[in-house]
Write a protein that holds these residues in place. Structure first.
Motif, PDB file in Angstrom:
ATOM      1  N   SER A  25       0.836  -1.219   0.000  1.00 56.03           N
ATOM      2  CA  SER A  25       0.000   0.000   0.000  1.00 56.03           C
ATOM      3  C   SER A  25       0.865   1.261   0.000  1.00 56.03           C
ATOM      4  N   GLY A  26       2.178   1.082  -0.067  1.00 54.79           N
ATOM      5  CA  GLY A  26       3.059   2.241  -0.231  1.00 54.79           C
ATOM      6  C   GLY A  26       3.815   2.653   1.017  1.00 54.79           C
ATOM      7  N   LEU A  27       3.647   1.906   2.123  1.00 52.34           N
ATOM      8  CA  LEU A  27       4.351   2.265   3.357  1.00 52.34           C
ATOM      9  C   LEU A  27       5.729   1.612   3.384  1.00 52.34           C
ATOM     10  N   SER A  28       6.695   2.288   3.991  1.00 51.13           N
ATOM     11  CA  SER A  28       7.996   1.650   4.213  1.00 51.13           C
ATOM     12  C   SER A  28       7.927   0.911   5.557  1.00 51.13           C
ATOM     13  N   VAL A  29       8.410  -0.336   5.547  1.00 53.36           N
ATOM     14  CA  VAL A  29       8.202  -1.230   6.690  1.00 53.36           C
ATOM     15  C   VAL A  29       9.532  -1.838   7.139  1.00 53.36           C
ATOM     16  N   THR A  30       9.778  -1.807   8.442  1.00 50.28           N
ATOM     17  CA  THR A  30      10.916  -2.521   9.035  1.00 50.28           C
ATOM     18  C   THR A  30      10.375  -3.570   9.998  1.00 50.28           C
ATOM     19  N   MET A  31      10.839  -4.817   9.836  1.00 47.75           N
ATOM     20  CA  MET A  31      10.416  -5.914  10.733  1.00 47.75           C
ATOM     21  C   MET A  31      11.595  -6.341  11.579  1.00 47.75           C
ATOM     22  N   LEU A  32      11.315  -6.606  12.863  1.00 44.75           N
ATOM     23  CA  LEU A  32      12.375  -6.995  13.793  1.00 44.75           C
ATOM     24  C   LEU A  32      11.978  -8.291  14.493  1.00 44.75           C
ATOM     25  N   GLY A 122       9.745  -4.913  -0.588  1.00 44.56           N
ATOM     26  CA  GLY A 122      10.645  -3.877  -0.073  1.00 44.56           C
ATOM     27  C   GLY A 122      10.729  -3.805   1.437  1.00 44.56           C
ATOM     28  N   VAL A 123      10.178  -4.819   2.118  1.00 43.89           N
ATOM     29  CA  VAL A 123      10.222  -4.824   3.585  1.00 43.89           C
ATOM     30  C   VAL A 123      11.666  -5.059   4.052  1.00 43.89           C
ATOM     31  N   GLU A 124      12.094  -4.253   5.022  1.00 45.91           N
ATOM     32  CA  GLU A 124      13.403  -4.473   5.645  1.00 45.91           C
ATOM     33  C   GLU A 124      13.201  -5.493   6.763  1.00 45.91           C
ATOM     34  N   LEU A 125      13.831  -6.658   6.632  1.00 49.54           N
ATOM     35  CA  LEU A 125      13.604  -7.757   7.587  1.00 49.54           C
ATOM     36  C   LEU A 125      14.902  -8.009   8.347  1.00 49.54           C
TER      37      LEU A 125
END
Ligand SMILES: Cc1cc2nc3c(=O)[nH]c(=O)nc-3n(C[C@H](O)[C@H](O)[C@H](O)COP(=O)(O)OP(=O)(O)OC[C@H]3O[C@@H](n4cnc5c(N)ncnc54)[C@H](O)[C@@H]3O)c2cc1C
Length: 184
Positions: A25-32, A122-125
């Motif tokens: 949906s266009g959000l930048s996401v970081t997963m930890l 593009g999720v930062e995992l």
């Protein structure tokens, strides 16, 4: 370094599915996640065949301080949307007990699709480090592996405490003051 729009704590089934849709949906996401490998519990789910949705799932099946949340969430994203998503992943299913859809491929394949699609979106995992602290009520600052991450939105998807062998802990409530205060 740019701050993400959303930080998601926990790279299990819920966190990954949320991350994919938020990123799309266009959000930048970081997963930890503290585990070395994401989605480990999914890999053992459903006896290895992951019961990935239930057509009869309704708002009454969800425990929440705000029962209206499940109503609006399920109205906007139905079990059929989950079926369409996993079909897009090339997975097929069989219906066992009424409404319970099980993947015909191995649960490990489904877990891999979640991880691949999150990365492609593009999720930062980031994995393999402890979540040291979570501060704020929006914006939130998470200290993870000696680094601070700040975002206006935080999703807590740390799962339940069963099966600690695959990364589960019961530390999710202590981790976040906003959750402890009933605002999460
Ligand atoms: C044997 C078994 C079979 C199951 N089969 C099914 C099934 O077929 N269908 C179904 O819908 N459900 C099944 N479940 C339930 C299943 O666990 C959940 O549906 C699913 O895994 C929940 O996803 P989740 O993202 O909420 O939690 P999880 O998948 O558990 O993900 C939580 C993530 O948070 C991370 N985490 C936890 N604590 C911390 C911390 N303190 N710091 C950093 N990271 C942390 C973990 O490493 C993990 O990656 C099964 C459970 C088990 C044990």
């Amino acid at each position: 370094m740019r701050s993400p729009d959303v930080i998601i704590l926990g790279a299990g089934a819920a966190g990954l599915y949320c991350a994919i849709h938020a990123a799309r949906s266009g959000l930048s996401v970081t997963m930890l996640d503290h585990a070395d490998k994401p989605a480990r519990k999914v890999r053992v789910s459903g006896g290895g065949r992951c019961n990935f949705t239930n057509l009869d799932a309704g708002p009454e099946d969800y425990a929440s301080n705000n029962p209206h949340f499940a109503k609006s969430a399920l109205a906007r994203h139905t079990p059929w949307d989950a079926v369409a998503f996993f079909a897009e992943c090339g997975l097929t299913y069989e219906e066992k007990a009424a409404g319970q859809l099980f993947c015909e491929q191995k649960a490990g394949r489904l877990a891999g699709e979640l991880v691949d699609r999150a990365r492609k979106a593009g999720v930062e995992l980031l994995t393999g480090q402890p979540i040291e602290s979570v501060e704020g009520h929006g914006p939130f600052t998470v200290r993870f592996g000696g680094r601070n991450f700040t975002a206006p939105k935080l999703v807590v998807a740390l799962g339940g405490p069963s099966w600690p062998q695959v990364g589960a802990t019961d530390r999710r409530l202590q981790a976040c003051p906003a959750v402890r205060a009933g605002r999460g």
